[in-house]
Design an enzyme around this catalytic site. Structure first.
Site, PDB file in Angstrom:
ATOM      1  N   HIS A  59     -49.807  25.395  -7.229  1.00 46.37           N
ATOM      2  CA  HIS A  59     -49.690  24.084  -7.142  1.00 46.37           C
ATOM      3  C   HIS A  59     -50.902  23.345  -6.827  1.00 46.37           C
ATOM      4  O   HIS A  59     -51.448  22.530  -7.328  1.00 46.37           O
ATOM      5  CB  HIS A  59     -48.608  23.497  -6.066  1.00 46.37           C
ATOM      6  CG  HIS A  59     -47.267  23.448  -6.537  1.00 46.37           C
ATOM      7  ND1 HIS A  59     -46.402  24.486  -6.795  1.00 46.37           N
ATOM      8  CD2 HIS A  59     -46.282  22.485  -6.557  1.00 46.37           C
ATOM      9  CE1 HIS A  59     -45.092  24.203  -7.173  1.00 46.37           C
ATOM     10  NE2 HIS A  59     -44.989  23.074  -7.031  1.00 46.37           N
ATOM     11  N   GLN A  71       0.958  -1.101   0.062  1.00 44.09           N
ATOM     12  CA  GLN A  71       0.032  -0.121   0.020  1.00 44.09           C
ATOM     13  C   GLN A  71       0.798   1.321   0.033  1.00 44.09           C
ATOM     14  O   GLN A  71       0.758   2.223  -0.709  1.00 44.09           O
ATOM     15  CB  GLN A  71      -0.893  -0.129   1.287  1.00 44.09           C
ATOM     16  CG  GLN A  71      -2.249   0.932   1.128  1.00 44.09           C
ATOM     17  CD  GLN A  71      -2.983   0.377  -0.063  1.00 44.09           C
ATOM     18  OE1 GLN A  71      -3.028  -0.892  -0.444  1.00 44.09           O
ATOM     19  NE2 GLN A  71      -3.470   1.444  -0.898  1.00 44.09           N
ATOM     20  N   GLU A 129      -9.940   2.463   3.060  1.00 42.23           N
ATOM     21  CA  GLU A 129     -10.281   2.043   1.537  1.00 42.23           C
ATOM     22  C   GLU A 129     -10.217   0.454   1.646  1.00 42.23           C
ATOM     23  O   GLU A 129     -11.308  -0.238   1.206  1.00 42.23           O
ATOM     24  CB  GLU A 129      -9.256   2.866   0.843  1.00 42.23           C
ATOM     25  CG  GLU A 129      -9.440   2.543  -0.663  1.00 42.23           C
ATOM     26  CD  GLU A 129      -8.303   2.986  -1.511  1.00 42.23           C
ATOM     27  OE1 GLU A 129      -7.165   3.138  -0.936  1.00 42.23           O
ATOM     28  OE2 GLU A 129      -8.550   3.149  -2.605  1.00 42.23           O
ATOM     29  N   ASP A 149      -6.934  -5.686  -6.324  1.00 39.97           N
ATOM     30  CA  ASP A 149      -6.559  -4.563  -7.319  1.00 39.97           C
ATOM     31  C   ASP A 149      -6.739  -4.922  -8.832  1.00 39.97           C
ATOM     32  O   ASP A 149      -6.898  -4.317  -9.684  1.00 39.97           O
ATOM     33  CB  ASP A 149      -4.907  -4.257  -7.092  1.00 39.97           C
ATOM     34  CG  ASP A 149      -4.602  -3.105  -5.949  1.00 39.97           C
ATOM     35  OD1 ASP A 149      -5.580  -2.564  -5.673  1.00 39.97           O
ATOM     36  OD2 ASP A 149      -3.664  -3.143  -5.454  1.00 39.97           O
ATOM     37  N   HIS A 165       2.402   3.133  -3.250  1.00 39.97           N
ATOM     38  CA  HIS A 165       1.406   3.876  -4.169  1.00 39.97           C
ATOM     39  C   HIS A 165       1.915   5.454  -4.288  1.00 39.97           C
ATOM     40  O   HIS A 165       1.783   6.161  -5.136  1.00 39.97           O
ATOM     41  CB  HIS A 165       0.079   3.848  -3.815  1.00 39.97           C
ATOM     42  CG  HIS A 165      -0.430   2.678  -4.322  1.00 39.97           C
ATOM     43  ND1 HIS A 165      -0.759   2.511  -5.820  1.00 39.97           N
ATOM     44  CD2 HIS A 165      -1.269   1.469  -3.847  1.00 39.97           C
ATOM     45  CE1 HIS A 165      -1.609   1.386  -5.914  1.00 39.97           C
ATOM     46  NE2 HIS A 165      -1.684   0.754  -4.636  1.00 39.97           N
TER      47      HIS A 165
END
Lengths: 428, 428
Positions: free
Chosen positions: A419, A258, A326, A360, A261
């Site tokens: 209305h 992770q 996430e 992924d 990235h």
């Protein structure tokens, strides 16, 4: 990594937000520049796109549309072996997303009253795919296939050309395999503007999805309203729930995956077992040395790597629900039994043999997930993002007469006399 | 109203966007002011909220939380008759929205591979309700009931107090009937800030829905990311498909009903029958005189009232799909038969006895709909907006071994070596 001993009474949302906070990306001064790019494309169309492609990508592109020959060439370059991998990934992603299709329904609710919901695919969407040093064919698959499954008849990919005027072959191959109908060599804010407003050669789209740099993100925000957009994704993160049954080398490897990235990626280990946490940290130090992206990893781990030591598994889950990561890996013994207690997570990876990279690329669920705690209120990209719903209402005269006076009274209370009149006229 | 004779070859999206374009609301200078209000609430909590309530609402409010006694009093004021109307509307809205609930599922896709989607309600939401001259209890119902049906355990209403320190009784009654768990006398940007960040007395929410003035809309945009928001609604609009079987007086009344909302409301009549269009226009002139809000109506009709004369019904539907109106009334003969051809509309009202006000208050589908052409890519508010999905993935060892090498190759292609390592370590 920073160690946080969670007190017996736990932590509050406010504490978690402080601990997990990340620096904002630098965007000062970008807005005006992007506004100018968008205005130029709106006014001058293709001519502006060509000029900006020259300026930002360093190449003059006369025809933006990628030809079938160029795609054939890319497929040959990528090679049969990897094409098969792409196709298998496509099939998995497609199969999973088929489960997200919703059917139009219209039912009789009461005598003379029919109500329903009509689902229609968005008629044309744009998929933005970043270029640059790293090409992400997985992003092409994950953003295009749900649109294809949704029945979107027209899916245009926008991606910057390299200095040689070509698009990365892996992106072209993935776009064909995923079902894109056109691919344009237009990147950056000019790509977003061309997609939103159209040019002589590009028909406008109704929605734009896909990641991009700060210019692309700003352009998406600015065209939002004219077109729909997906979420502006923040930097990625993973949270891992581990205990004494976990393999520290594997946990460390997942945290490192992770962290590679982005310098702003965040990694969270939440465990009741301090010994395990220590072993993971030692493994991180050791494994990091072997990795090409270790500079990025070191920054991410140092600034945004957190270890929470909890009193028990239950408290660990409470903490994780406040983080709303996430990606969430459950690596407790009997991991399935904890799924029902997970409230906030983009994707839940169960057990030691479901490391996050499986999701992924390959397993099927989407890898475009809510980041930075937004899993507390939002969802992964899916077929839902490429269809829209119209409510359907039908009253016959008899059913109308029964409710007309109540509707008119409601309008009176709200001070909307026209209305009320629209209803009362039909009673005469 | 402006008449547009549609040419035989039809019109393009670009033409329709030009014809239906509306002026932007004036928001210059608001941003900084709202940023300051939000910062003050973040830093000083309740104290800042009290000061700003004094400043903007003209009243010092010590306790923001509306008491049960205050709600009881409001219910008495509103009276049994209208409470029953509110309850019947609530039941209809609830029954319709029940159809939008989605169930968690986890299935075996292949041997050793389980995938799924877990649905969880957002844990706490805020519903903003404008105060001021007109109170809209229907908005309270439409924004609160879907959250309640979704299973949101905590629903807080934020609404400004009047100069007497009280909240409009219709709003209080509707909030109780709809299932709100708390009501706070906090309006404006300070209300949005209190909801997003919390104060000493207000717990923060994860999502904020509901309409508001320019300050509220700006505040929602600024807190987006920290919390979720619904769409920023534009001015309302109706599109009516009519032919020689339509009653011009009823069509006119429906256009007037839409126009009374806002000077920027838009009304579109699309018909192959010029005589009908002429009769409708004459009826508008006549009926307008009787209406209390005729100044607003006159502006809206003059600036944003358009009549499209088409060569036939099919072309009328093509035009309407390009307009993508918030409300669409089908008043052709055999109106049901056209529903399948409608691609873009927020809500579809079928036939002469389903005028738009039926949907505003009572029928059941939500009245919070995509405006300004955004129905081409977005949907009505619903239960979907109050739940989120987590993907679920589980591979056992055997299933993992079968795909591990392909996943690692994918990671190699994308230049993410730590991703590859996370997989390869598990193969050793």
């Amino acid at each position: 990594m920073e160690w946080i001993e969670v007190p017996d009474e736990g932590l509050k949302l406010r504490d978690i937000r402080r601990i997990t906070k990340r620096d904002q990306a630098e965007t000062a001064g970008i807005r005006e520049q992007v506004e100018n790019i968008i205005a130029a494309v709106q006014e001058q169309g293709d001519a502006a796109v060509r000029e900006m492609t020259q300026k930002f990508d360093g190449i003059w592109v006369e025809n933006f549309l990628v030809s079938a020959d160029e795609i054939d060439e890319a497929v040959t370059y990528v090679g049969e072996n990897f094409i098969k991998i792409l196709e298998e990934a496509r099939d998995n992603i497609q199969q999973y997303h088929e489960r997200q299709k919703q059917e139009t329904w219209i039912d009789t609710f009461r005598d003379g009253v029919r109500l329903g919901a009509k689902y229609t695919p968005i008629q044309r969407v744009g998929v933005y795919v970043p270029g640059g040093t790293a090409a992400y064919p997985s992003t092409v698959l994950m953003d295009t296939i749900p649109a294809h499954v949704a029945g979107v008849p027209s899916i245009a990919v926008f991606t910057p050309p390299g200095k040689d005027g070509k698009v990365n072959p892996y992106i072209l191959a993935a776009a064909r395999i995923a079902g894109a109908t056109e691919i344009y060599k237009i990147g950056g804010a000019q790509g977003i503007a061309a997609a939103a407003y159209g040019t002589e050669t590009v028909s406008p789209v109704f929605k734009i999805v896909g990641p991009g740099n700060a210019y692309v993100a700003m352009a998406k925000q600015l065209v939002f309203g004219t077109v729909g957009i997906d979420m502006i994704a923040g930097p990625s993160e993973v949270g891992i729930l581990a205990d004494e049954t976990s393999n520290p080398a594997w946990i460390a490897a997942d945290l490192l995956a992770q962290a590679e990235h982005d310098r702003r990626a965040a990694v969270f280990l939440v465990t009741p077992n301090a010994a395990l946490a220590g072993a993971v940290e030692a493994e991180i130090e050791r494994q990091m040395e072997e990795l090409p992206r270790k500079d990025i990893i070191a920054d991410s781990i140092k600034n945004y790597g957190k270890i929470f030591i909890t009193k028990d598994r239950k408290q660990a889950i409470d903490i994780m629900n406040l983080i709303a990561p996430e990606h969430l890996e459950i690596d407790f013994a009997e991991p399935e039994s904890y799924v029902e207690h997970i409230i906030n997570a983009g994707a839940i990876f169960i057990g030691a043999y479901t490391p996050e990279p499986v999701g992924d690329y390959f397993a099927g669920p989407n890898h475009t997930l809510p980041t930075m705690g937004t899993a507390a209120f939002s969802s992964p990209l899916g077929v839902y993002d490429f269809v829209k719903r119209s409510s359907v209402l039908e009253y016959n005269q008899q059913a109308f007469v029964q409710i007309a006076d109540k509707v008119a009274q409601f309008a009176d209370v709200e001070g909307l006399q026209a209305h009320g009149m629209a209803v009362r006229r039909r009673m005469k």
